[in-house]
Design a protein around this motif. Structure first.
Motif, PDB file in Angstrom:
ATOM      1  N   SER A   1      -0.269  -0.655  -3.615  1.00 29.36           N
ATOM      2  CA  SER A   1       0.179   0.260  -2.563  1.00 29.36           C
ATOM      3  C   SER A   1       0.035  -0.406  -1.205  1.00 29.36           C
ATOM      4  O   SER A   1      -0.898  -1.178  -0.978  1.00 29.36           O
ATOM      5  CB  SER A   1      -0.645   1.555  -2.596  1.00 29.36           C
TER       6      SER A   1
ATOM      7  N   ASN B   1      -0.453   1.463   1.375  1.00 26.69           N
ATOM      8  CA  ASN B   1      -1.382   2.417   1.992  1.00 26.69           C
ATOM      9  C   ASN B   1      -0.909   2.901   3.358  1.00 26.69           C
ATOM     10  O   ASN B   1      -1.692   3.454   4.129  1.00 26.69           O
ATOM     11  CB  ASN B   1      -2.799   1.835   2.100  1.00 26.69           C
ATOM     12  N   THR B   2       0.380   2.713   3.645  1.00 25.53           N
ATOM     13  CA  THR B   2       0.915   3.144   4.938  1.00 25.53           C
ATOM     14  C   THR B   2       2.171   3.998   4.815  1.00 25.53           C
ATOM     15  O   THR B   2       2.508   4.717   5.762  1.00 25.53           O
ATOM     16  CB  THR B   2       1.244   1.933   5.835  1.00 25.53           C
TER      17      THR B   2
ATOM     18  N   CYS C   1       1.755   7.275   0.425  1.00 28.01           N
ATOM     19  CA  CYS C   1       0.364   6.841   0.540  1.00 28.01           C
ATOM     20  C   CYS C   1      -0.398   7.719   1.519  1.00 28.01           C
ATOM     21  O   CYS C   1      -1.548   8.093   1.261  1.00 28.01           O
ATOM     22  CB  CYS C   1       0.300   5.383   0.999  1.00 28.01           C
TER      23      CYS C   1
ATOM     24  N   GLN D   1      -1.022   7.146  -3.514  1.00 36.42           N
ATOM     25  CA  GLN D   1      -0.731   5.717  -3.453  1.00 36.42           C
ATOM     26  C   GLN D   1      -0.101   5.182  -4.734  1.00 36.42           C
ATOM     27  O   GLN D   1       0.583   4.156  -4.704  1.00 36.42           O
ATOM     28  CB  GLN D   1      -2.007   4.930  -3.129  1.00 36.42           C
TER      29      GLN D   1
ATOM     30  N   CYS E   1       3.491   4.856  -4.185  1.00 36.49           N
ATOM     31  CA  CYS E   1       3.858   4.115  -2.971  1.00 36.49           C
ATOM     32  C   CYS E   1       5.322   3.677  -3.043  1.00 36.49           C
ATOM     33  O   CYS E   1       5.825   3.292  -4.109  1.00 36.49           O
ATOM     34  CB  CYS E   1       2.953   2.885  -2.836  1.00 36.49           C
TER      35      CYS E   1
ATOM     36  N   GLY F   1      -3.492  -3.101   1.232  1.00 34.86           N
ATOM     37  CA  GLY F   1      -3.407  -1.687   0.888  1.00 34.86           C
ATOM     38  C   GLY F   1      -3.893  -1.346  -0.498  1.00 34.86           C
ATOM     39  O   GLY F   1      -4.091  -0.175  -0.818  1.00 34.86           O
ATOM     40  N   THR F   2      -4.094  -2.366  -1.341  1.00 29.80           N
ATOM     41  CA  THR F   2      -4.457  -2.128  -2.735  1.00 29.80           C
ATOM     42  C   THR F   2      -5.936  -2.339  -3.010  1.00 29.80           C
ATOM     43  O   THR F   2      -6.560  -1.580  -3.761  1.00 29.80           O
ATOM     44  CB  THR F   2      -3.641  -3.060  -3.658  1.00 29.80           C
TER      45      THR F   2
ATOM     46  N   ARG G   1      -6.356   4.424  -5.610  1.00 29.10           N
ATOM     47  CA  ARG G   1      -6.674   3.864  -4.285  1.00 29.10           C
ATOM     48  C   ARG G   1      -7.185   4.933  -3.319  1.00 29.10           C
ATOM     49  O   ARG G   1      -8.056   4.661  -2.488  1.00 29.10           O
ATOM     50  CB  ARG G   1      -5.433   3.173  -3.713  1.00 29.10           C
ATOM     51  N   HIS G   2      -6.673   6.141  -3.442  1.00 31.20           N
ATOM     52  CA  HIS G   2      -7.095   7.233  -2.566  1.00 31.20           C
ATOM     53  C   HIS G   2      -8.586   7.543  -2.741  1.00 31.20           C
ATOM     54  O   HIS G   2      -9.280   7.863  -1.764  1.00 31.20           O
ATOM     55  CB  HIS G   2      -6.266   8.478  -2.868  1.00 31.20           C
TER      56      HIS G   2
END
Length: 338
Positions: free
Chosen positions: A88, A90-91, A95, A100, A103, A124-125, A289-290
């Motif tokens: 991801s 993450n942006t 996400c 994520q 993504c 992001g991962t 990831r969250h």
């Protein structure tokens, strides 16, 4: 290097594979401290998911960063990191909403049963731990890469609250860590559907209060009997079959919640039946990831020990035996040490 490659049903080999390299400036290379076999790996291993060609395997990992691409800013060589099975940035909007694993630039990790792993979208991962962990903490940190994060998402999606009654459908590693998640979230009563003594024992160690051995309609009837005819507030579906999904829905009280994380295989829901079930239904690929920062903190502080689900540890070159042991139900989950 050598790694796990699936050539066909129950034909898993440990053989030469290409060394991973930085292909994009957002990549990182991680030297695995540990990897493992996932219950979902057994679908292609058994031939249920077709494998048309030789396929590298593995999507759970943790280890030391060896190299990073020129665009990677927050992840540095020498850090111990954990990442999700889904990359991801993450942006992106998905996400930012906390999903994520959906993504907009997602890639699936699928080559982790090897000494080295290329991780796209590293910033992001990957999530670093406060420092390099002790060796005995590695199994619990590895579990966060998928099974603990997935069990946690199942409980989160099922809206587990303090004092609630929870049912867990499935006694594999994800289901067992769904028990741990529900316990950590404050559930008062946790009923586990299980027919295996060894798994029942671990479930109780992780917080289960009741064991239900019946399945299908009989399992639902038993849950209703144990909840005074009402059903559970929250049900975690951790298998992915038609029977397990319907068992989960029918065991839920009116207005209750089903969190489903078992990858569905031939699951079909009838609209009218779902309409009158009157339950909330939420799930999908866990946005690991969250939850990683929170879960790493819980492991680091000794509040949870999800590594308990690893009941077989093998050197990576014996990965084929790890698959066989899980396929034959001689092991719940196999940890592999490169």
């Amino acid at each position: 290097m050598r790694g796990a490659v699936l050539h066909g049903p129950r034909e898993l080999r440990f053989e030469e594979r290409d060394m991973p390299a930085i292909l994009k400036p957002t990549d990182a290379i991680v030297r695995n401290s540990a990897t493992c076999v996932c219950g979902s790996d057994l679908w292609p291993y058994r031939g249920i998911n077709p494998v048309p060609q030789a396929t590298p395997m593995g999507h759970e990992y943790c280890g030391i960063v060896e190299d990073v691409g020129s665009a990677v800013k927050t992840i540095k060589p020498g850090q111990f990191v954990i990442g999700s099975f889904a990359t991801s940035d993450n942006t992106c909007p998905n996400c930012q909403y906390g999903y994520q694993s959906s993504c907009e630039h997602r890639e699936w990790i699928s080559t982790a049963q090897a000494p080295l792993l290329r991780v796209p979208l590293a910033d992001g991962t990957l999530v670093p731990t406060p420092e390099v962990p002790s060796d005995d903490m590695v199994p619990s940190l590895l579990a966060l890469s998928d099974v603990m994060g997935t069990g946690w998402f199942a409980a989160h999606a099922a809206n587990v609250k303090p004092g609630s009654t929870v049912v867990v459908v499935g006694d594999g590693a994800v289901g067992l860590l769904g028990v741990l998640s529900a316990k950590q979230m404050g559930a008062d009563r946790i009923l586990v559907m299980s027919r295996h003594d060894s798994r029942q024992k671990i479930a109780r160690e992780l917080g289960a209060t009741d064991i239900v051995t019946e399945r299908g309609d009989e399992g639902v009837a038993r849950i209703k009997d144990l909840t005074k005819g009402i059903g559970a507030d929250s049900v975690l579906e951790c298998v992915g079959t038609q029977e397990s999904m319907m068992q989960a829905i029918h065991a839920t009280r009116k207005g209750g919640y089903v969190g489903y994380v078992g990858v569905p295989h031939d699951v079909e829901l009838k609209g009218e039946e779902l309409f009158y079930a009157h339950v909330h239904l939420h799930g999908g690929p866990a946005p690991v990831r969250h939850f990683l920062p929170e879960l790493i903190d819980l492991v680091w502080k000794g509040k949870i020990n999800p590594g308990k689900v690893f009941d077989l540890t093998l050197p990576l070159d014996q990965v084929a035996e790890g698959y066989r042991a899980m396929d034959e139900r001689r092991a719940i989950k196999t940890l592999l040490r490169p």
